[in-house]
Enzyme design. Structure first.
Site, PDB file in Angstrom:
ATOM      1  N   ASP A   9      11.830  -1.848  -4.653  1.00  0.00           N
ATOM      2  CA  ASP A   9      13.050  -1.190  -5.126  1.00  0.00           C
ATOM      3  C   ASP A   9      14.330  -1.886  -4.657  1.00  0.00           C
ATOM      4  OD1 ASP A   9      11.234   0.523  -6.153  1.00  0.00           O
ATOM      5  OD2 ASP A   9      11.952   2.289  -5.099  1.00  0.00           O
ATOM      6  N   ASP A  50       0.844  -1.178   0.000  1.00  0.00           N
ATOM      7  CA  ASP A  50       0.000   0.000   0.000  1.00  0.00           C
ATOM      8  C   ASP A  50       0.880   1.228   0.000  1.00  0.00           C
ATOM      9  OD1 ASP A  50      -2.696   1.099   2.175  1.00  0.00           O
ATOM     10  OD2 ASP A  50      -1.747   1.989   0.452  1.00  0.00           O
TER      11      ASP A  50
HETATM   12  C1  GAL Z   1       8.550   3.164  -7.578  1.00  0.00           C
HETATM   13  C2  GAL Z   1       9.563   2.421  -8.410  1.00  0.00           C
HETATM   14  C3  GAL Z   1      10.880   3.181  -8.390  1.00  0.00           C
HETATM   15  C4  GAL Z   1      10.640   4.601  -8.853  1.00  0.00           C
HETATM   16  C5  GAL Z   1       9.546   5.241  -8.010  1.00  0.00           C
HETATM   17  C6  GAL Z   1       9.205   6.645  -8.471  1.00  0.00           C
HETATM   18  O1  GAL Z   1       7.316   2.521  -7.672  1.00  0.00           O
HETATM   19  O2  GAL Z   1       9.738   1.142  -7.899  1.00  0.00           O
HETATM   20  O3  GAL Z   1      11.816   2.513  -9.235  1.00  0.00           O
HETATM   21  O4  GAL Z   1      10.266   4.593 -10.202  1.00  0.00           O
HETATM   22  O5  GAL Z   1       8.368   4.478  -8.078  1.00  0.00           O
HETATM   23  O6  GAL Z   1       8.212   7.222  -7.684  1.00  0.00           O
END
Ligand code: GAL
Length: 480
Positions: free
Chosen positions: A292, A222
Site C-alpha cells: 500500500d 503473509d
Molecule cells: C490491500 C490493498 C489495499 C486495500 C486493502 C483492503 O490488499 O492493498 O489497497 O484494498 O487490501 O483490505
C-alpha cells in the site's frame, strides 16, 4: 467502541466484534517482509482445501491444470483509469453516503469534466457471510441500505462508473468473503449489480522473488487468507509466472468476468508479486506494483523506481498500478504532490484519488485537474509512458532517475523531477531528448501553467530551469 474505532478508519462491523487492523506507514509495512531462503521442492502439493467463507463449507479447486487463458476484454481498460477509491480516505469505515458524496463532488468540483470517471468501493462493503442458499455475497445493509445495485444506479445516473473490491483468496484482508472458488457467482453478481471495475486483491502468502538478485531468496508476504495449495513457494512450472498459482487465481476471475455481458475493468491488486508485470496484460488491465501507498516522499520515489524497472510492460490496455493517490492525506509538500501526480501521469498509472474530496484545497484541485498533464495520461494515439533519458553527457546518476521523455499526439514531452531536498538547476540538451533529432529549432511550453516559454532553441542548445525541492516540471517541446 465502534465509534472510537471508526475515527481511526476502522470498520465498525469488525470493531464491534473487537477486531481492528493497523494501517501502517509504508516503511513499517516493508519491515514486515521477511527474507527467507528458498527450499527447493517445498511447494505444497495438497490437491484441495476447504473454505469456510460464506458460512458454508466449499471445496476450493486445486491449482493449476486446465487453468483458463481468457484475455481481458478490450471493451474497457484501454486507458489508465481515472477515479476515486474509498480505502485511503476511510479504510473499512465506508457507507453509501460517503461513496455518493465522492460521486457528487466529481460533478461539483469539476473532476468529472476533467475526465475522472470511476467511483470505487474498496474492502468492507459486504456481510461476513455469503447468502447460505445462493452463495452470493451480501452487501452490508447498514452501510449500503440500497444495496450495491441501488448505489450503482445513482452513480450511473450521474454519468459515472462504479467499482467494487474482492480478492483472490477465501477472505479479504479484513476478513470479509473472498472470491476464490466463487469466481463465477461473484462475477455474475457484480455484473448484475452494474459494476464497471473490479479491484481484485492479493490476500496472502504469495511468495515471489522481488528486487532480490539471488533468485534463491524469496520475500514472504503473509497477511491473510490463501489456502496453502494456492500459494507459490518455489518457481512456477517452466519458470513462467503466468502458470504460478498466484496468476491462476487471477486468471480464474478474469475468465469469469469475460463471460459476463457487462465489460468490467479488471485491476489486479497483487502487490508486485509473482512477476505480475510479465503476465498481467494477459489477465487484466492493470496490476499493483507494490504494497500500500503512504503519503510520504519515500513511497513516491520507491514506487517510481519499481515502475521504471518494468516500464516496458505499459501500453494501451496494460498499466503498472502505482496505487491510489495520497494527495489530500498526510503532509506532502505542494511540490511533492505535484511530483506524485506528474509521475502517475507520465508513467501512465491508474489515478484513483484517495481522500475525502471535500477537504481538497484549490491548489490541490489545480494539480489533479491539470488539463495538459491529464491529456498526456489519456492520450488517444500514444499508449506508452515516458521513459528515462540522459539529459547531457556526464549527468549525475540519481535514484529515482530525474529526466523522462515521452510522446503524445501533441509532440514530445520532457518531465524533470528534482529528487534533491533543495532547489536545483536542471538542464538538458535538446538533441539528447529521444525523438527530437539533431537539427531544427524548438519552442518549449510549460504544461503546468499552460503557457509557452519565451525564446527558441536549437538541437544543440542547453535548456535550464530552476526546480524546487521534490518538484517536477513538465514541458511540451515542439519544432518551430
Ligand atoms: C490491500 C490493498 C489495499 C486495500 C486493502 C483492503 O490488499 O492493498 O489497497 O484494498 O487490501 O483490505
Amino acid at each position: 467502541m465502534a465509534n472510537a474505532a471508526a475515527k481511526d478508519g476502522q470498520d465498525p462491523q469488525l470493531a464491534s466484534q473487537g477486531i481492528t487492523f493497523a494501517v501502517l506507514p509504508f516503511e513499517n509495512r516493508i519491515d514486515q517482509l521477511l527474507v527467507t531462503p528458498c527450499l527447493p521442492g517445498s511447494a505444497s502439493s495438497s490437491p484441495s482445501t476447504t473454505s469456510t467463507s460464506g458460512g458454508g463449507s466449499t471445496s476450493v479447486p486445486s491449482a493449476p491444470g486446465g487453468a483458463p487463458t481468457t484475455p481481458p476484454t478490450t471493451a474497457t481498460g484501454k486507458l489508465p483509469a481515472l477515479g476515486w477509491n474509498s480505502w485511503n480516505a476511510y479504510q473499512g469505515n465506508i457507507n453509501e453516503a460517503k461513496v455518493l458524496a465522492a460521486a457528487n463532488q466529481f460533478i461539483s468540483l469539476g473532476l468529472k469534466d476533467a475526465g475522472y470517471q470511476y467511483i470505487n468501493i474498496d474492502d468492507c462493503w459486504a456481510n461476513m457471510a455469503r447468502n447460505s442458499s445462493s452463495q452470493r455475497m451480501v452487501p452490508d445493509a447498514t452501510k449500503f441500505p440500497n444495496g450495491i445495485s441501488g448505489l450503482a444506479s445513482q452513480i450511473h445516473a450521474l454519468g459515472l462508473k462504479i467499482g467494487i473490491y474482492s480478492d483472490a483468496g477465501t477472505n479479504t484482508c479484513a476478513g470479509y468473503p473472498g472470491s476464490l472458488g466463487y469466481e463465477s457467482i461473484d462475477a455474475s453478481t457484480f455484473s448484475e449489480w452494474g459494476i464497471d471495475y473490479l479491484k481484485y486483491g492479493e490476500p496472502n502468502k504469495s511468495i515471489s522473488p522481488r528486487n532480490i538478485a539471488d533468485a534463491c531468496y524469496f520475500l514472504f508476504i503473509d497477511n491473510c487468507n490463501v489456502p496453502s495449495n494456492w500459494t507459490d513457494n518455489y518457481n512456477p512450472p517452466g519458470g513462467d509466472w503466468y502458470n504460478s498459482n498466484s496468476a491462476i487465481r487471477y486468471r480464474q476471475m478474469g475468465a469469469a468476468l469475460a463471460t459476463q455481458s457487462r465489460p468490467i475493468q479488471f485491476s489486479l491488486c497483487i502487490w508486485g508479486n509473482a512477476n505480475v508485470w510479465d503476465w498481467g496484460a494477459r489477465v487484466g488491465h492493470s496490476w499493483r506494483m507494490s504494497g500500500d501507498s503512504s503519503a510520504t516522499w519515500s513511497y513516491i520515489t520507491s514506487i517510481i523506481n519499481t515502475n521504471v524497472a518494468h516500464i516496458s510492460a505499459v501500453k494501451y490496455g496494460a498499466h503498472n498500478d502505482m496505487d491510489m493517490m495520497e494527495i489530500g492525506n498526510g503532509a506532502l509538500t505542494v511540490q511533492e504532490q505535484r511530483t506524485h501526480f506528474a509521475a502517475w501521469v507520465f508513467l501512465k498509472s491508474p489515478i484513483l484519488l484517495g481522500t475525502d474530496l471535500s477537504k481538497l484545497s484549490s491548489a490541490q484541485l489545480d494539480i489533479i485537474k491539470n488539463k495538459e498533464l491529464l491529456a498526456f495520461h489519456q492520450d488517444a494515439t500514444v499508449g506508452t509512458p515516458a521513459i528515462p533519458f540522459t539529459p547531457y553527457s556526464g549527468a549525475p546518476t540519481t535514484s529515482p532517475q530525474e529526466y523522462f521523455s515521452g510522446t503524445s499526439s501533441k509532440g514530445t514531452h520532457v518531465f524533470i523531477i528534482n529528487t534533491s531536498s533543495s532547489s536545483a538547476t536542471k538542464q538538458f540538451i535538446f538533441s539528447n531528448v529521444p525523438g527530437l533529432g539533431t537539427s531544427g529549432s524548438f519552442k518549449v511550453h510549460d504544461m503546468w501553467s499552460g503557457s509557452d516559454l519565451s525564446g527558441t532553441y536549437t538541437a544543440s542548445s542547453s535548456f535550464s530551469a530552476s526546480v524546487a525541492a521534490h518538484d517536477t516540471v513538465a514541458y511540451l517541446v515542439t519544432k518551430v
